[in-house]
Design a protein around this motif. Sequence first.
Motif, PDB file in Angstrom:
ATOM      1  N   ILE A  78       0.826  -1.205   0.000  1.00 47.22           N
ATOM      2  CA  ILE A  78       0.000   0.000   0.000  1.00 47.22           C
ATOM      3  C   ILE A  78       0.863   1.259   0.000  1.00 47.22           C
ATOM      4  CG2 ILE A  78      -1.653   1.334   1.382  1.00 47.22           C
ATOM      5  CD1 ILE A  78      -2.787  -1.375   2.339  1.00 47.22           C
ATOM      6  N   ALA A  79       1.969   1.234   0.745  1.00 48.90           N
ATOM      7  CA  ALA A  79       2.813   2.422   0.910  1.00 48.90           C
ATOM      8  C   ALA A  79       3.802   2.632  -0.224  1.00 48.90           C
ATOM      9  CB  ALA A  79       3.572   2.320   2.230  1.00 48.90           C
ATOM     10  N   ALA A  80       3.899   1.692  -1.152  1.00 44.24           N
ATOM     11  CA  ALA A  80       4.858   1.816  -2.247  1.00 44.24           C
ATOM     12  C   ALA A  80       4.633   3.126  -3.009  1.00 44.24           C
ATOM     13  CB  ALA A  80       4.727   0.623  -3.190  1.00 44.24           C
ATOM     14  N   GLY A  81       5.684   3.923  -3.109  1.00 44.54           N
ATOM     15  CA  GLY A  81       5.606   5.201  -3.811  1.00 44.54           C
ATOM     16  C   GLY A  81       5.190   6.372  -2.944  1.00 44.54           C
ATOM     17  N   ASN A  82       4.816   6.099  -1.711  1.00 48.94           N
ATOM     18  CA  ASN A  82       4.394   7.173  -0.809  1.00 48.94           C
ATOM     19  C   ASN A  82       5.627   7.848  -0.201  1.00 48.94           C
ATOM     20  OD1 ASN A  82       3.432   8.679   1.496  1.00 48.94           O
ATOM     21  ND2 ASN A  82       1.560   7.464   1.445  1.00 48.94           N
ATOM     22  N   LYS A  83       5.756   9.147  -0.386  1.00 49.47           N
ATOM     23  CA  LYS A  83       6.913   9.880   0.118  1.00 49.47           C
ATOM     24  C   LYS A  83       6.702  10.428   1.529  1.00 49.47           C
ATOM     25  CE  LYS A  83       8.430  11.181  -4.524  1.00 49.47           C
ATOM     26  NZ  LYS A  83       8.775  12.299  -5.435  1.00 49.47           N
ATOM     27  N   LYS A  84       5.479  10.299   2.045  1.00 46.46           N
ATOM     28  CA  LYS A  84       5.174  10.798   3.388  1.00 46.46           C
ATOM     29  C   LYS A  84       5.345   9.667   4.398  1.00 46.46           C
ATOM     30  CE  LYS A  84       1.882  14.192   1.582  1.00 46.46           C
ATOM     31  NZ  LYS A  84       0.467  14.671   1.619  1.00 46.46           N
ATOM     32  N   MET A  85       6.555   9.124   4.483  1.00 47.59           N
ATOM     33  CA  MET A  85       6.828   7.979   5.348  1.00 47.59           C
ATOM     34  C   MET A  85       7.842   8.372   6.407  1.00 47.59           C
ATOM     35  SD  MET A  85       8.254   4.164   4.292  1.00 47.59           S
ATOM     36  CE  MET A  85       6.854   3.896   3.212  1.00 47.59           C
ATOM     37  N   TYR A  86       7.665   7.850   7.597  1.00 49.68           N
ATOM     38  CA  TYR A  86       8.620   8.081   8.670  1.00 49.68           C
ATOM     39  C   TYR A  86       8.694   6.848   9.556  1.00 49.68           C
ATOM     40  CZ  TYR A  86       4.198   9.433  10.880  1.00 49.68           C
ATOM     41  OH  TYR A  86       2.904   9.463  11.314  1.00 49.68           O
ATOM     42  N   ILE A  87       9.833   6.705  10.235  1.00 46.46           N
ATOM     43  CA  ILE A  87      10.096   5.532  11.075  1.00 46.46           C
ATOM     44  C   ILE A  87      10.490   6.011  12.466  1.00 46.46           C
ATOM     45  CG2 ILE A  87      11.545   3.478  11.386  1.00 46.46           C
ATOM     46  CD1 ILE A  87      11.932   3.431   8.351  1.00 46.46           C
ATOM     47  N   ASP A  88       9.966   5.332  13.471  1.00 49.58           N
ATOM     48  CA  ASP A  88      10.310   5.675  14.845  1.00 49.58           C
ATOM     49  C   ASP A  88      10.245   4.415  15.696  1.00 49.58           C
ATOM     50  OD1 ASP A  88      10.981   7.157  17.044  1.00 49.58           O
ATOM     51  OD2 ASP A  88       9.377   8.628  16.793  1.00 49.58           O
ATOM     52  N   SER A  89      10.871   4.463  16.855  1.00 53.79           N
ATOM     53  CA  SER A  89      10.787   3.360  17.807  1.00 53.79           C
ATOM     54  C   SER A  89       9.668   3.661  18.785  1.00 53.79           C
ATOM     55  CB  SER A  89      12.111   3.190  18.559  1.00 53.79           C
ATOM     56  OG  SER A  89      11.996   2.169  19.530  1.00 53.79           O
ATOM     57  N   MET A  90       8.653   2.796  18.798  1.00 46.47           N
ATOM     58  CA  MET A  90       7.487   3.029  19.637  1.00 46.47           C
ATOM     59  C   MET A  90       7.115   1.753  20.392  1.00 46.47           C
ATOM     60  SD  MET A  90       6.625   6.177  19.251  1.00 46.47           S
ATOM     61  CE  MET A  90       7.055   7.500  18.127  1.00 46.47           C
ATOM     62  N   ARG A  91       6.346   1.929  21.450  1.00 44.89           N
ATOM     63  CA  ARG A  91       5.922   0.785  22.255  1.00 44.89           C
ATOM     64  C   ARG A  91       4.686   0.149  21.635  1.00 44.89           C
ATOM     65  NH1 ARG A  91       7.045  -1.364  27.106  1.00 44.89           N
ATOM     66  NH2 ARG A  91       8.571   0.282  27.440  1.00 44.89           N
ATOM     67  N   PHE A  92       4.737  -1.162  21.480  1.00 46.52           N
ATOM     68  CA  PHE A  92       3.604  -1.939  20.972  1.00 46.52           C
ATOM     69  C   PHE A  92       3.252  -2.959  22.034  1.00 46.52           C
ATOM     70  CE2 PHE A  92       1.950  -5.641  18.599  1.00 46.52           C
ATOM     71  CZ  PHE A  92       0.898  -5.044  17.939  1.00 46.52           C
ATOM     72  N   ALA A  93       1.999  -2.965  22.456  1.00 47.13           N
ATOM     73  CA  ALA A  93       1.639  -3.805  23.592  1.00 47.13           C
ATOM     74  C   ALA A  93       0.350  -4.561  23.347  1.00 47.13           C
ATOM     75  CB  ALA A  93       1.494  -2.969  24.862  1.00 47.13           C
ATOM     76  N   THR A  94       0.304  -5.762  23.884  1.00 48.64           N
ATOM     77  CA  THR A  94      -0.895  -6.579  23.986  1.00 48.64           C
ATOM     78  C   THR A  94      -0.923  -7.099  25.412  1.00 48.64           C
ATOM     79  OG1 THR A  94       0.082  -8.729  23.492  1.00 48.64           O
ATOM     80  CG2 THR A  94      -0.444  -7.307  21.604  1.00 48.64           C
ATOM     81  N   PRO A  95      -1.958  -7.821  25.815  1.00 41.65           N
ATOM     82  CA  PRO A  95      -1.922  -8.407  27.154  1.00 41.65           C
ATOM     83  C   PRO A  95      -0.790  -9.405  27.335  1.00 41.65           C
ATOM     84  CG  PRO A  95      -4.162  -8.311  26.365  1.00 41.65           C
ATOM     85  CD  PRO A  95      -3.282  -7.956  25.195  1.00 41.65           C
ATOM     86  N   ALA A  96      -0.182  -9.862  26.246  1.00 44.02           N
ATOM     87  CA  ALA A  96       0.894 -10.842  26.354  1.00 44.02           C
ATOM     88  C   ALA A  96       2.257 -10.200  26.550  1.00 44.02           C
ATOM     89  CB  ALA A  96       0.931 -11.727  25.104  1.00 44.02           C
ATOM     90  N   SER A  97       2.446  -8.975  26.056  1.00 44.12           N
ATOM     91  CA  SER A  97       3.767  -8.365  26.122  1.00 44.12           C
ATOM     92  C   SER A  97       3.678  -6.884  25.827  1.00 44.12           C
ATOM     93  CB  SER A  97       4.710  -9.036  25.116  1.00 44.12           C
ATOM     94  OG  SER A  97       4.252  -8.802  23.786  1.00 44.12           O
ATOM     95  N   ALA A  98       4.767  -6.176  26.137  1.00 41.94           N
ATOM     96  CA  ALA A  98       4.898  -4.766  25.782  1.00 41.94           C
ATOM     97  C   ALA A  98       6.362  -4.519  25.451  1.00 41.94           C
ATOM     98  CB  ALA A  98       4.451  -3.869  26.921  1.00 41.94           C
ATOM     99  N   VAL A  99       6.632  -4.153  24.195  1.00 37.85           N
ATOM    100  CA  VAL A  99       8.011  -3.992  23.772  1.00 37.85           C
ATOM    101  C   VAL A  99       8.128  -2.744  22.893  1.00 37.85           C
ATOM    102  CG1 VAL A  99       8.508  -6.451  23.845  1.00 37.85           C
ATOM    103  CG2 VAL A  99       7.655  -5.442  21.718  1.00 37.85           C
ATOM    104  N   ASN A 100       9.330  -2.163  22.867  1.00 39.69           N
ATOM    105  CA  ASN A 100       9.623  -1.101  21.917  1.00 39.69           C
ATOM    106  C   ASN A 100      10.024  -1.739  20.592  1.00 39.69           C
ATOM    107  OD1 ASN A 100       9.171   1.126  23.621  1.00 39.69           O
ATOM    108  ND2 ASN A 100      11.188   0.844  24.546  1.00 39.69           N
ATOM    109  N   THR A 101       9.427  -1.278  19.523  1.00 44.72           N
ATOM    110  CA  THR A 101       9.706  -1.859  18.226  1.00 44.72           C
ATOM    111  C   THR A 101       9.688  -0.774  17.155  1.00 44.72           C
ATOM    112  OG1 THR A 101       9.055  -3.596  16.650  1.00 44.72           O
ATOM    113  CG2 THR A 101       7.284  -2.405  17.748  1.00 44.72           C
ATOM    114  N   GLU A 102      10.390  -0.998  16.078  1.00 39.46           N
ATOM    115  CA  GLU A 102      10.435  -0.040  14.978  1.00 39.46           C
ATOM    116  C   GLU A 102       9.072   0.029  14.300  1.00 39.46           C
ATOM    117  OE1 GLU A 102      12.435  -0.599  10.890  1.00 39.46           O
ATOM    118  OE2 GLU A 102      13.935   0.467  12.100  1.00 39.46           O
TER     119      GLU A 102
END
Length: 309
Positions: free
Chosen positions: A222-246
Amino acid sequence: MPASCTLVFIPLVYLLFTSGSCNQRNVSRLVPDPAEFNIQLPFKTDRKGILIATQWGAAKTVVNLYLDNHSPTWASNNIITSNKSIKKSNDFLFRTTTADGKTIAGDVYICDSIGLGGVAFRQVPIYNISNETNAHAADGAIGENIMTEGIWKIDFLHRVISFASTADSIEGLKEAEQLPASFTSSGIEITVDCSNHIQKQFELDLGYNGSFILPAKEFAAIAAGNKKMYIDSMRFATPASAVNTETTSVIDSIRIGHHSFTVSLCTNPLVKERLVGLRFFRQFEFIIIDYPGKKCYISRQQNKLPEMK
Protein backbone atom coordinates in the motif's frame (compact mmCIF):
# COMPACT_ATOMS: atom_id res chain seq x y z
CA MET A 1 6.34 13.26 13.31
CA PRO A 2 3.05 15.02 12.42
CA ALA A 3 1.01 16.01 15.49
CA SER A 4 -2.01 14.09 14.20
CA CYS A 5 -0.10 10.82 14.44
CA THR A 6 1.56 10.92 17.83
CA LEU A 7 -1.01 8.80 19.63
CA VAL A 8 -1.06 6.02 17.10
CA PHE A 9 2.00 4.54 18.76
CA ILE A 10 1.97 5.81 22.34
CA PRO A 11 -1.23 3.97 23.23
CA LEU A 12 -1.05 0.25 23.48
CA VAL A 13 -2.93 -2.44 21.62
CA TYR A 14 -4.87 -4.12 24.37
CA LEU A 15 -7.96 -5.95 23.36
CA LEU A 16 -6.82 -7.78 20.40
CA PHE A 17 -7.94 -11.37 20.70
CA THR A 18 -8.59 -13.07 17.41
CA SER A 19 -9.59 -16.60 18.28
CA GLY A 20 -10.60 -16.75 21.91
CA SER A 21 -12.23 -20.02 22.86
CA CYS A 22 -12.81 -22.32 25.78
CA ASN A 23 -11.61 -25.89 25.65
CA GLN A 24 -14.83 -27.39 26.98
CA ARG A 25 -18.45 -26.79 26.02
CA ASN A 26 -19.55 -23.38 24.78
CA VAL A 27 -20.27 -20.71 27.36
CA SER A 28 -23.94 -19.74 27.25
CA ARG A 29 -24.98 -16.35 25.93
CA LEU A 30 -25.28 -13.53 28.45
CA VAL A 31 -28.74 -12.06 29.02
CA PRO A 32 -29.18 -8.45 30.17
CA ASP A 33 -31.45 -7.67 33.11
CA PRO A 34 -33.80 -5.92 32.48
CA ALA A 35 -34.42 -7.09 28.91
CA GLU A 36 -35.43 -3.59 27.78
CA PHE A 37 -33.08 -0.77 28.68
CA ASN A 38 -31.60 2.54 27.62
CA ILE A 39 -28.88 3.83 29.91
CA GLN A 40 -26.20 6.50 29.74
CA LEU A 41 -22.69 5.93 31.05
CA PRO A 42 -20.07 8.67 31.41
CA PHE A 43 -16.64 7.64 30.20
CA LYS A 44 -13.05 8.79 30.34
CA THR A 45 -10.27 8.36 27.83
CA ASP A 46 -6.56 7.91 28.35
CA ARG A 47 -3.70 6.82 26.11
CA LYS A 48 -4.99 3.26 26.11
CA GLY A 49 -8.66 3.77 25.28
CA ILE A 50 -12.16 4.27 26.69
CA LEU A 51 -12.69 3.65 30.41
CA ILE A 52 -16.10 3.01 31.97
CA ALA A 53 -17.15 2.22 35.54
CA THR A 54 -18.67 -1.22 36.12
CA GLN A 55 -20.19 -2.69 39.29
CA TRP A 56 -19.21 -6.21 40.34
CA GLY A 57 -21.15 -8.54 42.62
CA ALA A 58 -23.75 -7.90 45.32
CA ALA A 59 -21.47 -5.27 46.88
CA LYS A 60 -21.41 -3.44 43.53
CA THR A 61 -17.68 -2.93 43.76
CA VAL A 62 -16.67 -0.32 41.19
CA VAL A 63 -14.14 -1.57 38.66
CA ASN A 64 -12.96 0.71 35.84
CA LEU A 65 -12.47 -1.27 32.63
CA TYR A 66 -11.63 -0.50 29.04
CA LEU A 67 -14.28 -0.91 26.37
CA ASP A 68 -13.13 -3.42 23.77
CA ASN A 69 -15.38 -4.83 21.10
CA HIS A 70 -12.57 -6.98 19.67
CA SER A 71 -11.86 -8.93 22.84
CA PRO A 72 -13.48 -11.23 25.37
CA THR A 73 -14.21 -9.78 28.78
CA TRP A 74 -11.02 -10.21 30.80
CA ALA A 75 -9.38 -9.09 34.02
CA SER A 76 -5.91 -9.05 35.53
CA ASN A 77 -4.85 -10.76 38.76
CA ASN A 78 -5.34 -7.71 40.94
CA ILE A 79 -9.03 -7.56 39.98
CA ILE A 80 -9.59 -11.31 40.21
CA THR A 81 -8.01 -11.75 43.63
CA SER A 82 -9.61 -8.71 45.27
CA ASN A 83 -13.26 -9.44 44.46
CA LYS A 84 -15.34 -11.99 46.39
CA SER A 85 -17.99 -12.12 43.67
CA ILE A 86 -15.57 -14.00 41.39
CA LYS A 87 -14.97 -17.75 41.45
CA LYS A 88 -12.69 -19.90 39.33
CA SER A 89 -14.49 -22.08 36.80
CA ASN A 90 -13.86 -25.80 36.99
CA ASP A 91 -15.27 -26.31 33.49
CA PHE A 92 -13.42 -23.88 31.29
CA LEU A 93 -9.96 -22.79 30.25
CA PHE A 94 -9.13 -20.37 27.46
CA ARG A 95 -6.59 -20.24 24.67
CA THR A 96 -6.39 -17.24 22.37
CA THR A 97 -3.99 -15.15 20.29
CA THR A 98 -3.09 -11.47 20.55
CA ALA A 99 -2.42 -8.91 17.84
CA ASP A 100 1.27 -9.83 17.73
CA GLY A 101 0.46 -13.48 17.04
CA LYS A 102 1.35 -14.76 20.51
CA THR A 103 -0.76 -17.49 22.06
CA ILE A 104 -1.89 -17.00 25.64
CA ALA A 105 -3.87 -19.41 27.76
CA GLY A 106 -5.22 -19.49 31.29
CA ASP A 107 -8.10 -19.87 33.69
CA VAL A 108 -11.65 -18.67 33.25
CA TYR A 109 -13.43 -17.11 36.21
CA ILE A 110 -17.13 -16.43 36.72
CA CYS A 111 -18.42 -13.19 38.23
CA ASP A 112 -21.90 -13.58 39.71
CA SER A 113 -22.93 -10.20 38.24
CA ILE A 114 -21.46 -7.25 36.39
CA GLY A 115 -23.50 -4.08 36.20
CA LEU A 116 -23.40 -1.26 33.68
CA GLY A 117 -25.52 1.54 35.08
CA GLY A 118 -28.94 -0.04 35.61
CA VAL A 119 -28.25 -3.12 33.49
CA ALA A 120 -26.84 -6.32 34.99
CA PHE A 121 -25.33 -9.46 33.46
CA ARG A 122 -25.28 -12.65 35.53
CA GLN A 123 -22.65 -15.38 35.66
CA VAL A 124 -20.21 -13.55 33.39
CA PRO A 125 -17.17 -15.56 32.16
CA ILE A 126 -13.92 -13.63 32.55
CA TYR A 127 -10.56 -14.55 31.08
CA ASN A 128 -7.81 -14.17 33.67
CA ILE A 129 -4.84 -12.51 31.96
CA SER A 130 -1.92 -11.63 34.17
CA ASN A 131 -0.23 -8.29 33.60
CA GLU A 132 2.26 -8.64 36.43
CA THR A 133 5.16 -8.71 33.96
CA ASN A 134 3.70 -5.90 31.85
CA ALA A 135 3.58 -2.62 33.73
CA HIS A 136 1.89 -0.90 30.80
CA ALA A 137 -0.96 -3.36 30.45
CA ALA A 138 -4.59 -2.66 31.22
CA ASP A 139 -6.35 -4.21 34.22
CA GLY A 140 -9.18 -5.57 32.12
CA ALA A 141 -11.86 -4.97 29.52
CA ILE A 142 -15.56 -5.20 28.90
CA GLY A 143 -15.54 -7.32 25.77
CA GLU A 144 -17.68 -8.63 22.99
CA ASN A 145 -19.69 -11.16 25.04
CA ILE A 146 -21.31 -8.20 26.83
CA MET A 147 -21.18 -5.66 24.02
CA THR A 148 -23.05 -7.88 21.55
CA GLU A 149 -26.17 -7.70 23.74
CA GLY A 150 -27.22 -4.23 22.69
CA ILE A 151 -26.65 -1.02 20.74
CA TRP A 152 -23.77 1.25 21.74
CA LYS A 153 -23.52 4.94 20.96
CA ILE A 154 -20.16 6.44 21.92
CA ASP A 155 -20.57 10.21 22.01
CA PHE A 156 -17.06 11.66 21.92
CA LEU A 157 -18.27 15.25 22.11
CA HIS A 158 -20.14 14.83 25.42
CA ARG A 159 -18.14 11.82 26.70
CA VAL A 160 -21.26 9.75 27.25
CA ILE A 161 -22.04 6.19 26.14
CA SER A 162 -25.63 5.19 25.45
CA PHE A 163 -26.32 1.46 25.79
CA ALA A 164 -29.78 0.37 24.67
CA SER A 165 -31.79 -2.72 23.79
CA THR A 166 -33.45 -1.18 20.72
CA ALA A 167 -32.07 1.08 18.03
CA ASP A 168 -35.06 3.43 17.97
CA SER A 169 -34.19 4.62 21.48
CA ILE A 170 -30.76 5.89 20.36
CA GLU A 171 -30.81 9.65 19.91
CA GLY A 172 -29.33 10.87 16.62
CA LEU A 173 -29.53 7.53 14.82
CA LYS A 174 -31.88 8.78 12.09
CA GLU A 175 -29.51 11.61 11.24
CA ALA A 176 -26.40 9.41 11.31
CA GLU A 177 -24.71 7.88 8.30
CA GLN A 178 -24.37 4.14 7.97
CA LEU A 179 -20.80 2.92 7.77
CA PRO A 180 -20.19 -0.04 5.42
CA ALA A 181 -19.48 -2.92 7.79
CA SER A 182 -19.82 -6.70 7.92
CA PHE A 183 -20.50 -8.45 11.21
CA THR A 184 -18.67 -11.79 11.15
CA SER A 185 -17.82 -14.51 13.65
CA SER A 186 -14.43 -12.87 14.24
CA GLY A 187 -15.58 -9.27 14.59
CA ILE A 188 -16.72 -6.23 12.60
CA GLU A 189 -15.01 -5.77 9.24
CA ILE A 190 -14.70 -2.42 7.46
CA THR A 191 -13.80 -2.52 3.75
CA VAL A 192 -11.15 0.09 2.97
CA ASP A 193 -9.93 1.14 -0.46
CA CYS A 194 -6.25 2.02 -0.09
CA SER A 195 -3.55 3.38 -2.36
CA ASN A 196 -2.22 1.41 -5.35
CA HIS A 197 -5.72 0.02 -6.02
CA ILE A 198 -5.55 -2.25 -2.98
CA GLN A 199 -8.65 -3.11 -0.98
CA LYS A 200 -8.42 -4.57 2.53
CA GLN A 201 -10.79 -5.55 5.31
CA PHE A 202 -9.86 -3.97 8.65
CA GLU A 203 -11.30 -5.13 11.97
CA LEU A 204 -13.10 -2.37 13.87
CA ASP A 205 -11.31 -2.38 17.23
CA LEU A 206 -12.10 0.26 19.83
CA GLY A 207 -9.49 -1.35 22.05
CA TYR A 208 -6.75 -0.16 19.69
CA ASN A 209 -6.47 3.59 20.06
CA GLY A 210 -4.39 4.15 16.94
CA SER A 211 -5.78 4.81 13.47
CA PHE A 212 -4.95 2.01 10.98
CA ILE A 213 -2.37 -0.73 11.50
CA LEU A 214 -1.60 -3.79 9.38
CA PRO A 215 1.11 -6.42 8.82
CA ALA A 216 4.39 -5.29 7.25
CA LYS A 217 4.08 -7.08 3.90
CA GLU A 218 0.60 -5.69 3.24
CA PHE A 219 1.69 -2.24 4.42
CA ALA A 220 4.63 -2.25 1.99
CA ALA A 221 2.34 -2.85 -1.00
CA ILE A 222 0.00 0.00 0.00
CA ALA A 223 2.81 2.42 0.91
CA ALA A 224 4.86 1.82 -2.25
CA GLY A 225 5.61 5.20 -3.81
CA ASN A 226 4.39 7.17 -0.81
CA LYS A 227 6.91 9.88 0.12
CA LYS A 228 5.17 10.80 3.39
CA MET A 229 6.83 7.98 5.35
CA TYR A 230 8.62 8.08 8.67
CA ILE A 231 10.10 5.53 11.07
CA ASP A 232 10.31 5.67 14.85
CA SER A 233 10.79 3.36 17.81
CA MET A 234 7.49 3.03 19.64
CA ARG A 235 5.92 0.78 22.25
CA PHE A 236 3.60 -1.94 20.97
CA ALA A 237 1.64 -3.80 23.59
CA THR A 238 -0.89 -6.58 23.99
CA PRO A 239 -1.92 -8.41 27.15
CA ALA A 240 0.89 -10.84 26.35
CA SER A 241 3.77 -8.37 26.12
CA ALA A 242 4.90 -4.77 25.78
CA VAL A 243 8.01 -3.99 23.77
CA ASN A 244 9.62 -1.10 21.92
CA THR A 245 9.71 -1.86 18.23
CA GLU A 246 10.44 -0.04 14.98
CA THR A 247 7.21 1.44 13.65
CA THR A 248 6.80 2.67 10.08
CA SER A 249 4.00 5.08 9.17
CA VAL A 250 2.64 6.90 6.15
CA ILE A 251 0.04 9.60 5.71
CA ASP A 252 -2.31 8.40 3.00
CA SER A 253 -5.76 8.83 1.49
CA ILE A 254 -8.26 6.01 1.85
CA ARG A 255 -11.87 5.51 0.85
CA ILE A 256 -14.63 3.91 2.89
CA GLY A 257 -17.91 3.67 1.05
CA HIS A 258 -18.51 7.02 -0.61
CA HIS A 259 -16.14 8.99 1.60
CA SER A 260 -12.43 9.76 1.43
CA PHE A 261 -10.23 10.33 4.49
CA THR A 262 -6.63 11.33 5.09
CA VAL A 263 -5.27 8.95 7.72
CA SER A 264 -2.13 7.49 9.22
CA LEU A 265 -1.37 3.89 8.32
CA CYS A 266 1.34 2.10 10.24
CA THR A 267 3.05 -1.24 10.72
CA ASN A 268 5.70 -2.93 12.83
CA PRO A 269 7.44 -6.32 12.70
CA LEU A 270 5.08 -7.78 15.33
CA VAL A 271 1.54 -6.96 14.24
CA LYS A 272 -0.41 -9.81 12.62
CA GLU A 273 -3.83 -8.18 12.19
CA ARG A 274 -5.46 -5.36 10.26
CA LEU A 275 -7.13 -2.97 12.69
CA VAL A 276 -8.91 0.36 12.51
CA GLY A 277 -8.98 1.88 15.94
CA LEU A 278 -10.27 4.56 18.24
CA ARG A 279 -8.21 7.42 16.84
CA PHE A 280 -9.98 7.22 13.49
CA PHE A 281 -13.47 7.26 15.00
CA ARG A 282 -12.75 10.12 17.39
CA GLN A 283 -12.86 12.56 14.48
CA PHE A 284 -16.64 12.09 14.42
CA GLU A 285 -19.08 13.36 17.02
CA PHE A 286 -20.18 9.80 17.70
CA ILE A 287 -20.13 6.21 16.49
CA ILE A 288 -23.02 3.75 16.90
CA ILE A 289 -22.53 -0.02 16.87
CA ASP A 290 -25.84 -1.84 16.52
CA TYR A 291 -25.11 -5.50 17.23
CA PRO A 292 -28.71 -6.81 16.95
CA GLY A 293 -29.19 -4.97 13.64
CA LYS A 294 -25.61 -5.68 12.47
CA LYS A 295 -25.02 -2.07 11.45
CA CYS A 296 -22.55 0.71 12.24
CA TYR A 297 -23.14 4.45 12.02
CA ILE A 298 -21.10 7.61 12.31
CA SER A 299 -22.26 11.18 12.80
CA ARG A 300 -22.30 13.36 9.73
CA GLN A 301 -20.63 16.13 11.68
CA GLN A 302 -16.90 16.00 12.24
CA ASN A 303 -15.68 16.53 15.78
CA LYS A 304 -12.50 18.40 16.66
CA LEU A 305 -11.29 17.07 20.01
CA PRO A 306 -8.02 17.42 21.89
CA GLU A 307 -5.73 14.43 22.03
CA MET A 308 -6.47 11.72 24.58
CA LYS A 309 -4.64 12.22 27.87
